[in-house]
Design a protein around this motif. Structure first.
Motif, PDB file in Angstrom:
ATOM      1  N   ALA A  51     -35.289  10.945  -2.621  1.00 21.61           N
ATOM      2  CA  ALA A  51     -35.704  11.861  -1.561  1.00 21.61           C
ATOM      3  C   ALA A  51     -35.115  11.502  -0.208  1.00 21.61           C
ATOM      4  O   ALA A  51     -35.232  12.261   0.748  1.00 21.61           O
ATOM      5  CB  ALA A  51     -37.235  11.877  -1.451  1.00 21.61           C
ATOM      6  N   ALA A  52     -34.456  10.331  -0.124  1.00 23.18           N
ATOM      7  CA  ALA A  52     -33.849   9.856   1.127  1.00 23.18           C
ATOM      8  C   ALA A  52     -34.872   9.757   2.245  1.00 23.18           C
ATOM      9  O   ALA A  52     -34.572  10.012   3.405  1.00 23.18           O
ATOM     10  CB  ALA A  52     -32.690  10.753   1.538  1.00 23.18           C
ATOM     11  N   VAL A  53     -36.092   9.398   1.892  1.00 24.77           N
ATOM     12  CA  VAL A  53     -37.147   9.189   2.871  1.00 24.77           C
ATOM     13  C   VAL A  53     -37.897   7.915   2.500  1.00 24.77           C
ATOM     14  O   VAL A  53     -37.725   7.379   1.409  1.00 24.77           O
ATOM     15  CB  VAL A  53     -38.137  10.373   2.924  1.00 24.77           C
ATOM     16  CG1 VAL A  53     -37.449  11.634   3.393  1.00 24.77           C
ATOM     17  CG2 VAL A  53     -38.799  10.586   1.571  1.00 24.77           C
ATOM     18  N   GLU A  54     -38.720   7.467   3.414  1.00 29.70           N
ATOM     19  CA  GLU A  54     -39.545   6.298   3.154  1.00 29.70           C
ATOM     20  C   GLU A  54     -41.012   6.693   3.288  1.00 29.70           C
ATOM     21  O   GLU A  54     -41.450   7.176   4.321  1.00 29.70           O
ATOM     22  CB  GLU A  54     -39.217   5.168   4.137  1.00 29.70           C
ATOM     23  CG  GLU A  54     -39.978   3.883   3.819  1.00 29.70           C
ATOM     24  CD  GLU A  54     -39.560   2.736   4.725  1.00 29.70           C
ATOM     25  OE1 GLU A  54     -40.137   1.652   4.607  1.00 29.70           O
ATOM     26  OE2 GLU A  54     -38.636   2.947   5.550  1.00 29.70           O
ATOM     27  N   THR A 128     -42.791  21.759  -5.897  1.00 31.96           N
ATOM     28  CA  THR A 128     -41.810  20.679  -5.750  1.00 31.96           C
ATOM     29  C   THR A 128     -40.538  21.174  -5.081  1.00 31.96           C
ATOM     30  O   THR A 128     -39.999  20.531  -4.173  1.00 31.96           O
ATOM     31  CB  THR A 128     -41.475  20.073  -7.120  1.00 31.96           C
ATOM     32  OG1 THR A 128     -42.676  19.576  -7.732  1.00 31.96           O
ATOM     33  CG2 THR A 128     -40.477  18.934  -6.975  1.00 31.96           C
ATOM     34  N   ILE A 129     -40.050  22.337  -5.536  1.00 31.00           N
ATOM     35  CA  ILE A 129     -38.844  22.912  -4.930  1.00 31.00           C
ATOM     36  C   ILE A 129     -39.094  23.215  -3.456  1.00 31.00           C
ATOM     37  O   ILE A 129     -38.233  22.951  -2.594  1.00 31.00           O
ATOM     38  CB  ILE A 129     -38.420  24.187  -5.686  1.00 31.00           C
ATOM     39  CG1 ILE A 129     -37.976  23.832  -7.113  1.00 31.00           C
ATOM     40  CG2 ILE A 129     -37.296  24.904  -4.946  1.00 31.00           C
ATOM     41  CD1 ILE A 129     -37.672  25.040  -7.963  1.00 31.00           C
ATOM     42  N   GLN A 134     -38.271  21.980   2.268  1.00 32.76           N
ATOM     43  CA  GLN A 134     -38.843  21.697   3.580  1.00 32.76           C
ATOM     44  C   GLN A 134     -38.383  20.332   4.091  1.00 32.76           C
ATOM     45  O   GLN A 134     -38.090  20.176   5.284  1.00 32.76           O
ATOM     46  CB  GLN A 134     -40.370  21.740   3.499  1.00 32.76           C
ATOM     47  CG  GLN A 134     -40.942  23.130   3.337  1.00 32.76           C
ATOM     48  CD  GLN A 134     -40.713  23.995   4.569  1.00 32.76           C
ATOM     49  OE1 GLN A 134     -40.724  23.516   5.686  1.00 32.76           O
ATOM     50  NE2 GLN A 134     -40.491  25.284   4.349  1.00 32.76           N
ATOM     51  N   SER A 135     -38.312  19.346   3.200  1.00 37.53           N
ATOM     52  CA  SER A 135     -37.861  18.011   3.604  1.00 37.53           C
ATOM     53  C   SER A 135     -36.415  18.050   4.068  1.00 37.53           C
ATOM     54  O   SER A 135     -36.066  17.447   5.093  1.00 37.53           O
ATOM     55  CB  SER A 135     -38.024  17.029   2.435  1.00 37.53           C
ATOM     56  OG  SER A 135     -39.379  16.915   2.050  1.00 37.53           O
ATOM     57  N   ASN A 136     -35.567  18.760   3.319  1.00 31.01           N
ATOM     58  CA  ASN A 136     -34.163  18.875   3.719  1.00 31.01           C
ATOM     59  C   ASN A 136     -34.036  19.616   5.045  1.00 31.01           C
ATOM     60  O   ASN A 136     -33.184  19.289   5.881  1.00 31.01           O
ATOM     61  CB  ASN A 136     -33.370  19.599   2.631  1.00 31.01           C
ATOM     62  CG  ASN A 136     -33.215  18.766   1.377  1.00 31.01           C
ATOM     63  OD1 ASN A 136     -33.241  17.532   1.431  1.00 31.01           O
ATOM     64  ND2 ASN A 136     -33.074  19.415   0.235  1.00 31.01           N
ATOM     65  N   TYR A 137     -34.884  20.631   5.241  1.00 34.52           N
ATOM     66  CA  TYR A 137     -34.855  21.377   6.497  1.00 34.52           C
ATOM     67  C   TYR A 137     -35.202  20.484   7.675  1.00 34.52           C
ATOM     68  O   TYR A 137     -34.530  20.493   8.715  1.00 34.52           O
ATOM     69  CB  TYR A 137     -35.830  22.549   6.419  1.00 34.52           C
ATOM     70  CG  TYR A 137     -35.962  23.330   7.706  1.00 34.52           C
ATOM     71  CD1 TYR A 137     -35.027  24.298   8.059  1.00 34.52           C
ATOM     72  CD2 TYR A 137     -37.025  23.095   8.574  1.00 34.52           C
ATOM     73  CE1 TYR A 137     -35.145  25.015   9.235  1.00 34.52           C
ATOM     74  CE2 TYR A 137     -37.154  23.812   9.751  1.00 34.52           C
ATOM     75  CZ  TYR A 137     -36.216  24.767  10.076  1.00 34.52           C
ATOM     76  OH  TYR A 137     -36.338  25.460  11.246  1.00 34.52           O
ATOM     77  N   LEU A 138     -36.253  19.669   7.511  1.00 36.92           N
ATOM     78  CA  LEU A 138     -36.682  18.790   8.594  1.00 36.92           C
ATOM     79  C   LEU A 138     -35.633  17.717   8.885  1.00 36.92           C
ATOM     80  O   LEU A 138     -35.448  17.319  10.034  1.00 36.92           O
ATOM     81  CB  LEU A 138     -38.016  18.137   8.237  1.00 36.92           C
ATOM     82  CG  LEU A 138     -39.231  19.074   8.216  1.00 36.92           C
ATOM     83  CD1 LEU A 138     -40.456  18.330   7.724  1.00 36.92           C
ATOM     84  CD2 LEU A 138     -39.490  19.665   9.585  1.00 36.92           C
ATOM     85  N   LYS A 139     -34.952  17.247   7.838  1.00 36.53           N
ATOM     86  CA  LYS A 139     -33.956  16.191   8.033  1.00 36.53           C
ATOM     87  C   LYS A 139     -32.669  16.731   8.652  1.00 36.53           C
ATOM     88  O   LYS A 139     -32.000  16.019   9.408  1.00 36.53           O
ATOM     89  CB  LYS A 139     -33.652  15.515   6.696  1.00 36.53           C
ATOM     90  CG  LYS A 139     -34.781  14.637   6.176  1.00 36.53           C
ATOM     91  CD  LYS A 139     -34.370  13.862   4.950  1.00 36.53           C
ATOM     92  CE  LYS A 139     -34.143  14.769   3.775  1.00 36.53           C
ATOM     93  NZ  LYS A 139     -33.848  14.006   2.539  1.00 36.53           N
TER      94      LYS A 139
END
Length: 301
Positions: A51-54, A128-129, A134-139
């Motif tokens: 997910a490239a997040v912590e 999940t999708i 949303q995570s990609n959008y925020l990043k």
């Protein structure tokens, strides 16, 4: 199933039959929870990398999690115990031992749970999708402002002069690249005024008191005019830097520099324009905002 049939043939009561399913439910659900816990712990770092997040587990509230797990355990054990009990209690021992249980209407409950399982799986896939998107959008979404390696420190019950002295002292630390003072961070409320755009229309403008280093510290993109200097840090200064939305709302795209507007009874003149940046909810449209350094006006640093 045969065990249930044998026990019923031997005269077992319903409570005895229920205890079979209840004990099996506790054992199976308990093993599933233990296995799930170990798998979660084992794959935790892998999920962070994918997910490239912590994910910071320190922010999780252990009592709340334990309460949720306990309630989930009770619900699952209850469902896995009572449903088979009511289904098999309808059959006589000969049917259970001889496996002469027919489908048809009696299979409705099974079909219902299979449909529920598939529906729940589809919902989880969609969620999940959505979370990944949303995570990609925020990043990847450009905020128009630097947020990496920035520490926000709130200082209360000291004068602006004392805060300026604190800024100069902290700035001497070798690990500090830039440091700025402002009345608020860009996530903690706002101050605003209705401003006449020159044609009688009142437009709501957010305002933020900053020092001369704010624009470069948060890396705002200056697209017209100039920013602030130490010469602007005085009570009589009427300079302001506005964002692109201010220019559009007021219809001064051709020549915004030098335009003056009154905030209440106090006049301010545009000396610079910065590109739009998010300072509220990402789902909301960026509103006009003005930055000013005028002392003895508005909120303190």
């Amino acid at each position: 199933m045969k065990e249930v049939g044998v026990r019923k043939a031997m005269g077992a009561r319903k409570a005895n039959i229920f205890s079979i399913f209840f004990s099996e439910g506790i054992i199976q659900t308990g093993l599933a929870f233990i296995l799930g816990t170990f798998l979660c712990y084992f794959f935790f770092q892998g999920i962070n990398q994918i997910a490239a997040v912590e994910i910071f587990t320190e922010t999780l509230r252990l009592p709340g999690i334990l309460l949720f797990l306990l309630l989930a355990f009770i619900v699952v054990v209850f469902l896995t115990s009572t449903i088979p009990f009511f289904v098999f209690s309808k059959f006589n021992p000969n049917q259970l031992v001889g496996k002469r249980i027919t489908a048809g209407k009696k299979g409705f409950l099974t079909q219902l749970f299979v449909s529920f399982q598939y529906g729940l799986s589809i919902i989880l896939i969609i969620v999940t999708i959505s979370i990944v998107r949303q995570s990609n959008y925020l990043k990847k979404k450009s905020l128009g402002i630097t947020t990496e390696n920035i520490i926000d420190i709130s200082v209360y019950r000291v004068t602006d002069d004392q805060k300026m002295l604190l800024r100069n002292l902290v700035e001497e630390h070798p690990g500090v690249l830039d440091l700025s003072l402002c009345a608020r961070n860009f996530l903690n409320g706002n101050s605003n005024n209705y401003v006449d755009n020159g044609s009688g229309e009142q437009i709501l403008v957010d305002r933020l008191k900053v020092d001369e280093k704010y624009i470069e510290t948060v890396d705002l993109k200056l697209i017209q005019g100039k920013g602030f200097t130490s010469e602007n840090l005085k009570p009589g200064d009427g300079s302001m830097v506005v964002n692109s939305s201010f220019v559009r709302y007021f219809g001064i795209e051709d020549d915004p520099i030098g335009r003056s507007y009154h905030f209440g009874s106090t006049p301010f003149t545009i000396v610079g324009v910065v590109d739009d940046f998010f300072f509220t909810d990402l789902t909301k449209k960026i509103k006009p905002v003005m930055l000013f350094t005028k002392q003895n006006w508005g909120n303190g640093y």
